[in-house]
Write a protein that holds these residues in place. Structure first.
Motif, mmCIF file in Angstrom:
data_model
loop_
_atom_site.group_PDB
_atom_site.id
_atom_site.type_symbol
_atom_site.label_atom_id
_atom_site.label_comp_id
_atom_site.label_asym_id
_atom_site.label_seq_id
_atom_site.Cartn_x
_atom_site.Cartn_y
_atom_site.Cartn_z
ATOM 1 N N PRO A 22 0.824 -1.217 0.000
ATOM 2 C CA PRO A 22 0.000 0.000 0.000
ATOM 3 C C PRO A 22 0.859 1.268 0.000
ATOM 4 N N TYR A 23 0.221 2.372 -0.340
ATOM 5 C CA TYR A 23 0.944 3.645 -0.506
ATOM 6 C C TYR A 23 1.797 4.011 0.706
ATOM 7 N N LEU A 24 1.263 3.855 1.920
ATOM 8 C CA LEU A 24 2.035 4.206 3.120
ATOM 9 C C LEU A 24 3.308 3.370 3.200
ATOM 10 N N ASN A 25 3.226 2.088 2.856
ATOM 11 C CA ASN A 25 4.423 1.239 2.847
ATOM 12 C C ASN A 25 5.422 1.699 1.788
ATOM 13 N N LYS A 26 4.906 2.139 0.649
ATOM 14 C CA LYS A 26 5.785 2.638 -0.413
ATOM 15 C C LYS A 26 6.582 3.846 0.081
ATOM 16 N N VAL A 27 5.909 4.748 0.796
ATOM 17 C CA VAL A 27 6.586 5.931 1.336
ATOM 18 C C VAL A 27 7.617 5.504 2.382
ATOM 19 N N MET A 28 7.198 4.614 3.298
ATOM 20 C CA MET A 28 8.106 4.173 4.369
ATOM 21 C C MET A 28 9.315 3.421 3.802
ATOM 22 N N ASP A 29 9.107 2.661 2.710
ATOM 23 C CA ASP A 29 10.205 1.888 2.122
ATOM 24 C C ASP A 29 11.279 2.787 1.514
ATOM 25 N N ILE A 30 10.944 4.028 1.202
ATOM 26 C CA ILE A 30 11.946 4.971 0.705
ATOM 27 C C ILE A 30 12.933 5.313 1.816
ATOM 28 N N VAL A 31 12.425 5.379 3.033
ATOM 29 C CA VAL A 31 13.259 5.728 4.186
ATOM 30 C C VAL A 31 13.867 4.487 4.836
ATOM 31 N N PHE A 32 13.040 3.448 5.003
ATOM 32 C CA PHE A 32 13.486 2.197 5.625
ATOM 33 C C PHE A 32 13.507 1.119 4.558
ATOM 34 N N ASP A 33 14.636 0.479 4.356
ATOM 35 C CA ASP A 33 14.763 -0.564 3.338
ATOM 36 C C ASP A 33 14.189 -1.868 3.881
ATOM 37 N N PHE A 34 12.890 -2.128 3.582
ATOM 38 C CA PHE A 34 12.229 -3.316 4.112
ATOM 39 C C PHE A 34 12.876 -4.596 3.613
ATOM 40 N N ASP A 35 13.380 -4.594 2.375
ATOM 41 C CA ASP A 35 14.059 -5.790 1.878
ATOM 42 C C ASP A 35 15.249 -6.126 2.765
#
Length: 178
Positions: free
Chosen positions: A145-158
């Motif tokens: 979802p969009y919020l995860n997309k924004v957060m993934d820019i800052v925090f590398d979930f991979d």
């Protein structure tokens, strides 16, 4: 001075806008996976994954909250086995259910997080014999979802999730090779 603050504020707004627009270009789904080679046959590794009673021996998430409450129900292992948990902010709360279990080759888990935020994902373990060893891959897939997309820019979930998976696989390797 007010002119400088105005330019600074405009620059901050522009940076935030660029980040928010960039997030729109990110994929609508995510995939994280890690693989390890274990010097053991797949039929020795499979029960360690397909039986939730075995997870405390190798899962990195079991170590995050010693007082986490866990409930196992459904089938004792394989398809229909259910693991529900509730714990501190590091583990949150959720439910896993094995939905597919092909002995010694694949386990698919429906993974529903309730806290700290709701998410519905699919976890997959694949076991591929490679000579005397077995290549084990742990993967997770789900909506982004969009919020995860924004957060993934800052925090590398991979990297974050991947490091957890790598740690778990290395521990699984140690347990299975005993």
């Amino acid at each position: 001075m007010l002119k400088f603050i105005g330019y600074l504020l405009a620059a901050v707004v522009a940076v935030v806008a660029v980040i928010l627009l960039y997030a729109l270009t990110r994929p609508d789904t995510f995939h994280v996976e890690r693989t390890v080679s274990i010097n053991a046959p797949a039929d020795k590794i499979y029960p360690l994954i397909a039986d939730f009673n075995s997870w405390p021996a190798w899962s990195p998430y079991e170590k995050l909250d010693a007082s986490m409450t866990k409930t196992l129900s459904g089938a004792p292992n394989g398809v229909g086995a259910i693991y529900e948990w509730s714990g501190n902010s590091k583990v949150g709360a959720g439910r896993m259910e094995i939905t597919e279990a092909d002995p010694a080759s694949k386990i698919v888990i429906k993974l529903d997080f309730k806290e700290p935020m709701e998410a519905n994902n699919i976890g997959t373990f694949t076991l591929v014999p490679k000579g005397e060893a077995t290549e084990v891959t742990w993967a997770i897939d789900g909506p982004n979802p969009y919020l995860n997309k924004v957060m993934d820019i800052v925090f590398d979930f991979d990297k974050i999730i991947g490091n957890d998976f790598q740690e778990g696989l290395e521990t699984l390797k140690t347990v299975a090779e005993k």
